[in-house]
Design a protein around this motif. Structure first.
Motif, PDB file in Angstrom:
ATOM      1  N   ALA A  93       0.771  -1.136  -0.037  1.00 42.33           N
ATOM      2  CA  ALA A  93       0.017  -0.010   0.077  1.00 42.33           C
ATOM      3  C   ALA A  93       0.840   1.170  -0.018  1.00 42.33           C
ATOM      4  O   ALA A  93       0.316   2.478  -0.065  1.00 42.33           O
ATOM      5  CB  ALA A  93      -0.841  -0.102   1.231  1.00 42.33           C
ATOM      6  N   ASN A  94       2.210   1.225   0.194  1.00 41.03           N
ATOM      7  CA  ASN A  94       2.935   2.229   0.124  1.00 41.03           C
ATOM      8  C   ASN A  94       2.759   3.424   1.435  1.00 41.03           C
ATOM      9  O   ASN A  94       2.509   4.407   1.224  1.00 41.03           O
ATOM     10  CB  ASN A  94       3.088   3.132  -1.105  1.00 41.03           C
ATOM     11  N   HIS A  95       2.664   2.690   2.600  1.00 37.23           N
ATOM     12  CA  HIS A  95       2.161   3.330   3.852  1.00 37.23           C
ATOM     13  C   HIS A  95       3.425   3.456   4.568  1.00 37.23           C
ATOM     14  O   HIS A  95       4.225   2.593   4.711  1.00 37.23           O
ATOM     15  CB  HIS A  95       0.903   2.970   4.350  1.00 37.23           C
ATOM     16  N   SER A  96       3.050   4.345   5.541  1.00 38.90           N
ATOM     17  CA  SER A  96       4.265   4.405   6.607  1.00 38.90           C
ATOM     18  C   SER A  96       3.485   3.705   7.830  1.00 38.90           C
ATOM     19  O   SER A  96       2.178   3.923   8.037  1.00 38.90           O
ATOM     20  CB  SER A  96       4.663   5.822   7.169  1.00 38.90           C
ATOM     21  N   THR A  97       4.174   3.489   8.851  1.00 39.94           N
ATOM     22  CA  THR A  97       3.622   2.741  10.354  1.00 39.94           C
ATOM     23  C   THR A  97       3.118   3.869  10.960  1.00 39.94           C
ATOM     24  O   THR A  97       1.893   3.542  11.726  1.00 39.94           O
ATOM     25  CB  THR A  97       4.881   2.238  10.964  1.00 39.94           C
ATOM     26  N   LYS A  98       3.320   5.254  10.942  1.00 38.41           N
ATOM     27  CA  LYS A  98       2.556   6.351  11.594  1.00 38.41           C
ATOM     28  C   LYS A  98       1.338   6.398  11.258  1.00 38.41           C
ATOM     29  O   LYS A  98       0.275   6.426  12.057  1.00 38.41           O
ATOM     30  CB  LYS A  98       3.022   7.703  11.269  1.00 38.41           C
ATOM     31  N   LEU A  99       0.892   6.025  10.184  1.00 38.65           N
ATOM     32  CA  LEU A  99      -0.635   5.720   9.654  1.00 38.65           C
ATOM     33  C   LEU A  99      -1.612   5.124  10.564  1.00 38.65           C
ATOM     34  O   LEU A  99      -2.643   5.424  10.993  1.00 38.65           O
ATOM     35  CB  LEU A  99      -0.783   5.823   8.170  1.00 38.65           C
ATOM     36  N   TYR A 100      -1.128   3.817  10.678  1.00 37.20           N
ATOM     37  CA  TYR A 100      -1.652   2.774  11.277  1.00 37.20           C
ATOM     38  C   TYR A 100      -1.508   2.934  12.782  1.00 37.20           C
ATOM     39  O   TYR A 100      -2.494   2.499  13.316  1.00 37.20           O
ATOM     40  CB  TYR A 100      -1.052   1.292  11.146  1.00 37.20           C
ATOM     41  N   ILE A 101      -0.363   3.501  13.417  1.00 37.79           N
ATOM     42  CA  ILE A 101      -0.563   3.800  14.775  1.00 37.79           C
ATOM     43  C   ILE A 101      -1.331   4.878  15.226  1.00 37.79           C
ATOM     44  O   ILE A 101      -1.950   4.720  16.297  1.00 37.79           O
ATOM     45  CB  ILE A 101       1.094   4.248  15.268  1.00 37.79           C
ATOM     46  N   ASP A 102      -1.497   6.166  14.524  1.00 40.44           N
ATOM     47  CA  ASP A 102      -2.419   7.158  14.679  1.00 40.44           C
ATOM     48  C   ASP A 102      -3.882   6.739  14.806  1.00 40.44           C
ATOM     49  O   ASP A 102      -4.575   7.024  15.424  1.00 40.44           O
ATOM     50  CB  ASP A 102      -2.250   8.435  13.866  1.00 40.44           C
ATOM     51  N   SER A 103      -4.091   5.887  13.894  1.00 40.43           N
ATOM     52  CA  SER A 103      -5.455   5.132  13.528  1.00 40.43           C
ATOM     53  C   SER A 103      -5.875   4.171  14.542  1.00 40.43           C
ATOM     54  O   SER A 103      -7.146   4.330  15.371  1.00 40.43           O
ATOM     55  CB  SER A 103      -5.555   4.663  12.221  1.00 40.43           C
ATOM     56  N   MET A 104      -5.119   3.490  15.049  1.00 37.94           N
ATOM     57  CA  MET A 104      -5.342   2.567  16.076  1.00 37.94           C
ATOM     58  C   MET A 104      -5.309   3.361  17.453  1.00 37.94           C
ATOM     59  O   MET A 104      -5.981   3.001  18.566  1.00 37.94           O
ATOM     60  CB  MET A 104      -4.362   1.389  16.054  1.00 37.94           C
ATOM     61  N   LYS A 105      -4.566   4.471  17.895  1.00 33.49           N
ATOM     62  CA  LYS A 105      -4.598   5.208  18.874  1.00 33.49           C
ATOM     63  C   LYS A 105      -6.162   5.859  19.050  1.00 33.49           C
ATOM     64  O   LYS A 105      -6.360   5.963  20.484  1.00 33.49           O
ATOM     65  CB  LYS A 105      -3.539   6.483  18.993  1.00 33.49           C
ATOM     66  N   GLU A 106      -6.804   6.054  18.103  1.00 28.20           N
ATOM     67  CA  GLU A 106      -7.937   6.636  18.316  1.00 28.20           C
ATOM     68  C   GLU A 106      -8.860   5.883  18.653  1.00 28.20           C
ATOM     69  O   GLU A 106      -9.880   6.181  19.526  1.00 28.20           O
ATOM     70  CB  GLU A 106      -8.383   7.162  16.600  1.00 28.20           C
ATOM     71  N   ILE A 107      -8.812   4.535  18.476  1.00 29.24           N
ATOM     72  CA  ILE A 107      -9.962   3.524  18.834  1.00 29.24           C
ATOM     73  C   ILE A 107      -9.358   2.568  20.115  1.00 29.24           C
ATOM     74  O   ILE A 107     -10.036   1.546  20.248  1.00 29.24           O
ATOM     75  CB  ILE A 107     -10.306   2.627  17.841  1.00 29.24           C
ATOM     76  N   GLU A 108      -8.247   2.940  20.669  1.00 28.72           N
ATOM     77  CA  GLU A 108      -7.669   2.075  21.509  1.00 28.72           C
ATOM     78  C   GLU A 108      -8.277   1.807  22.737  1.00 28.72           C
ATOM     79  O   GLU A 108      -8.720   0.447  23.039  1.00 28.72           O
ATOM     80  CB  GLU A 108      -6.119   2.751  22.148  1.00 28.72           C
ATOM     81  N   GLU A 109      -9.022   2.828  23.328  1.00 26.57           N
ATOM     82  CA  GLU A 109      -9.791   2.843  24.554  1.00 26.57           C
ATOM     83  C   GLU A 109     -11.505   1.908  24.093  1.00 26.57           C
ATOM     84  O   GLU A 109     -11.467   1.194  24.909  1.00 26.57           O
ATOM     85  CB  GLU A 109     -10.498   4.153  25.108  1.00 26.57           C
ATOM     86  N   ARG A 110     -11.908   2.025  22.950  1.00 29.70           N
ATOM     87  CA  ARG A 110     -12.810   1.520  22.678  1.00 29.70           C
ATOM     88  C   ARG A 110     -12.601   0.063  22.529  1.00 29.70           C
ATOM     89  O   ARG A 110     -13.457  -0.871  22.715  1.00 29.70           O
ATOM     90  CB  ARG A 110     -13.366   1.959  21.095  1.00 29.70           C
ATOM     91  N   ALA A 111     -11.361  -0.437  21.830  1.00 28.55           N
ATOM     92  CA  ALA A 111     -10.995  -1.727  21.630  1.00 28.55           C
ATOM     93  C   ALA A 111     -10.634  -2.310  23.027  1.00 28.55           C
ATOM     94  O   ALA A 111     -10.855  -3.698  23.374  1.00 28.55           O
ATOM     95  CB  ALA A 111      -9.777  -1.792  20.907  1.00 28.55           C
ATOM     96  N   ARG A 112     -10.123  -1.628  24.155  1.00 31.33           N
ATOM     97  CA  ARG A 112      -9.826  -2.299  25.613  1.00 31.33           C
ATOM     98  C   ARG A 112     -11.165  -2.564  26.215  1.00 31.33           C
ATOM     99  O   ARG A 112     -11.234  -3.617  26.687  1.00 31.33           O
ATOM    100  CB  ARG A 112      -9.176  -1.114  26.200  1.00 31.33           C
ATOM    101  N   SER A 113     -12.053  -1.766  25.632  1.00 33.73           N
ATOM    102  CA  SER A 113     -13.554  -2.063  26.699  1.00 33.73           C
ATOM    103  C   SER A 113     -14.404  -3.561  26.013  1.00 33.73           C
ATOM    104  O   SER A 113     -15.154  -3.801  26.847  1.00 33.73           O
ATOM    105  CB  SER A 113     -14.575  -0.866  26.317  1.00 33.73           C
ATOM    106  N   CYS A 114     -13.733  -3.833  24.967  1.00 30.85           N
ATOM    107  CA  CYS A 114     -14.414  -5.150  24.336  1.00 30.85           C
ATOM    108  C   CYS A 114     -13.847  -6.400  25.004  1.00 30.85           C
ATOM    109  O   CYS A 114     -14.254  -7.474  25.148  1.00 30.85           O
ATOM    110  CB  CYS A 114     -14.041  -5.228  22.790  1.00 30.85           C
ATOM    111  N   TYR A 115     -13.003  -6.343  26.033  1.00 32.57           N
ATOM    112  CA  TYR A 115     -12.198  -7.432  26.532  1.00 32.57           C
ATOM    113  C   TYR A 115     -12.432  -7.368  28.271  1.00 32.57           C
ATOM    114  O   TYR A 115     -12.662  -6.239  28.700  1.00 32.57           O
ATOM    115  CB  TYR A 115     -10.526  -7.298  26.317  1.00 32.57           C
ATOM    116  N   GLU A 116     -12.532  -8.547  28.539  1.00 32.28           N
ATOM    117  CA  GLU A 116     -12.962  -8.828  29.921  1.00 32.28           C
ATOM    118  C   GLU A 116     -11.652  -8.408  31.034  1.00 32.28           C
ATOM    119  O   GLU A 116     -10.626  -9.209  30.677  1.00 32.28           O
ATOM    120  CB  GLU A 116     -13.407 -10.183  30.153  1.00 32.28           C
TER     121      GLU A 116
END
Length: 531
Positions: free
Chosen positions: A156-179
């Protein structure tokens, strides 16, 4: 909250507090004292000494009283116990403040379903998510995850920063899915989401498009349709080994240039896990087209669009229960007791076993459908679809049952079906007869293993038959079973009409009986009315 268990440290802490209060009060009154000392140097000097002595004396008395009181409390045998209770209550308050029960969707399998054998619920090759992250026996797959991420970034010719920033935005939402609390730091958690998510998507896309199209060599040890892929699929369908679906949607959207897209991952899930379907054979292209039309989607299918935070196991479960309206549960017990009824282990007997039903004249026939749960009963015939049992069936059903047991907004259709099969199968002979009828096809070693599989799956599951979609069918079967005439007719047919020789013997016996009766009649007739 700070808990200090050392008496000396606590005493010095109190002394420091008192000295601080005294100094602050002295500083607050220092301007007036300075002015007065200029005007009346001798008098102010005496008053200053007097004011300094009074706080020190009061401070010594207060500290002495506090130390004595502290010593009495700390000498109490329940002192540490009380402190421990307060700490636990404080932790409970923090848990309630940060409550995320509504978003919880990825659970740990309850202990009563583990059976002492974790192979069916604990991944053996690859870990996804935080529950089994970093396990020593699963670390070998980590280098292949990094390889998959490298392929994604290059393609995709992407940098890792694009994925890191995107996952940072939904980190808390993802954490709340786990017990329970997750011990991973923010950076570790985000790194895990990126690595595991890209690895899963590469497997999904490779199984659909071909791994060669994604840039992997033909002899790749992981990204190739080899024998290990079946074991990887088994690990990826486990409840404790899931990633939230919206995380996969976001990562796939980044790769395709549309971060807000939804539904494509669900479609890939159905195609990737199709070999695990407990039906006769995997879906053909025409069957898959019928499935898509019955679900009402073509390219934007998103069965979980109204429920964020669910996962691949939930998508797979919904695909198993696809199409058609299922019968509504019927309450067997009086309505006045329904509100107070609790699920009871003794109320899990839906139906009698195969041997007993055969003795009552009930026939078993195979239905031509790929919906394994769709069972019908008509005119004394129990019609069941063909069920394929393989080495991954136990893990599949066990994780589906665990999800239905844990998730509040989830039905219990899979649990109902498995308990129904558990009631039908009590012995290897029951399995053998269902296999003879074409209802069960298994790749296990013997019929006894199949019987043991179903008898153990729901051994500790507490289930209410009134909440089962098979309750009405079971009532119809039991009503037929309890009719005496059906049992007598079945016994007659089994004993005298089971094979041609038995029929010939029966006819000969009937003829002989008629001849004997005729001979007796004419003998008596000649005796009373001679010619």
């Amino acid at each position: 909250m700070v808990a200090v268990f050392n008496k000396d440290l606590l005493s010095w802490y109190l002394v420091t507090l008192k000295l601080r209060e005294t100094l602050e009060s002295g500083i607050a009154t220092s301007p007036n004292s300075a002015t007065r000392s200029i005007e009346f140097p001798e008098q102010s000097q005496q008053q200053l000494q007097k004011h300094q002595q009074e706080p020190l004396e009061s401070l010594q008395i207060t500290i002495k009283d506090d130390c004595e009181k502290l010593e009495e409390e700390t000498n109490s045998p329940d002192f540490e116990w009380v402190i421990s209770i307060k700490e636990k209550l404080e932790q409970a308050r923090q848990d309630d403040v940060a409550c995320s029960w509504a978003k919880l969707s990825i659970y740990r399998v309850p202990h009563y379903l583990r059976e002492g054998d974790d192979k069916a619920i604990v991944p053996q090759i690859v870990s996804l998510g935080p529950y089994h992250h970093g396990r020593r026996r699963l670390r070998q797959m980590e280098r292949h995850k990094w390889r998959s991420l490298d392929h994604v970034l290059k393609r995709a010719n992407h940098s890792t920063k694009l994925y890191i920033d995107s996952m940072k935005e939904i980190e808390e939402r993802a954490r709340s899915c786990y017990e329970g609390p997750i011990s991973l730091s923010s950076n570790e958690f985000v790194e895990m989401l990126i690595l595991d998510g890209c690895f899963v998507l590469e497997l999904f896309r490779g199984a659909t498009q071909g791994f060669k199209q994604l840039g992997y060599p033909r002899n790749d040890p992981i990204f190739a349709m080899r024998g290990s892929m079946h074991s990887i699929q088994r690990d990826m369908i486990m409840l404790e080994n899931q990633l939230p679906l919206f995380v996969l949607d976001r990562l796939l959207g980044l790769q395709l240039g549309d971060p807000e897209q939804k539904g494509l991952v669900a479609k890939l899930v159905l195609q990737f896990f199709d070999p695990l379907m407990p039906t006769d054979e995997p879906l053909t292209n025409s069957d898959r087209t019928k499935l898509e039309s019955s679900l009402g989607w073509k390219t934007t299918f998103d069965p979980l669009s109204d429920q964020g935070g669910l996962h691949c196991l939930d998508v797979f479960r919904r695909s198993l229960l696809r199409t058609g309206s299922q019968p509504t549960p019927k309450v067997w017990i009086k309505r006045w007791s329904h509100a107070n009824r609790v699920a009871d282990k003794r109320r899990q007997q839906l139906i009698h076993c195969v041997t007993e039903l055969r003795d009552a004249g009930i026939k078993f026939k195979k239905r031509k459908t790929d919906r394994f749960w769709d069972i019908k009963f008509k005119n004394g015939s129990l019609q069941m679809p063909r069920l394929l049992i393989h080495d991954g069936t136990k893990s599949l059903f066990l994780n589906l049952i665990a999800f239905e047991q844990c998730h509040l907004d989830c039905g219990n259709d899979i649990t109902s079906f498995v308990i129904f099969m558990d009631n039908l199968i009590n012995s290897p002979s029951d399995v053998g007869y269902l296999h003879y009828c074409g209802i069960i096809e298994h790749w296990l070693g013997s019929d006894a293993e199949v019987a043991d599989l179903f008898n153990r799956l729901c051994q500790e599951v507490v289930f209410d038959i009134n909440d089962s979609y098979l309750s009405q069918l079971s009532e119809d079967v039991n009503r037929y079973y309890n009719h005496r005439w059906n049992t007598w007719r079945a016994s007659l047919k089994h004993n005298y009409f089971s094979n041609p020789w038995a029929i010939v013997s029966l006819i000969a016996a009937v003829v002989l009986l008629l001849l004997t009766f005729a001979q007796t009649f004419y003998s008596a007739y000649d005796f009373y009315r001679p010619q």
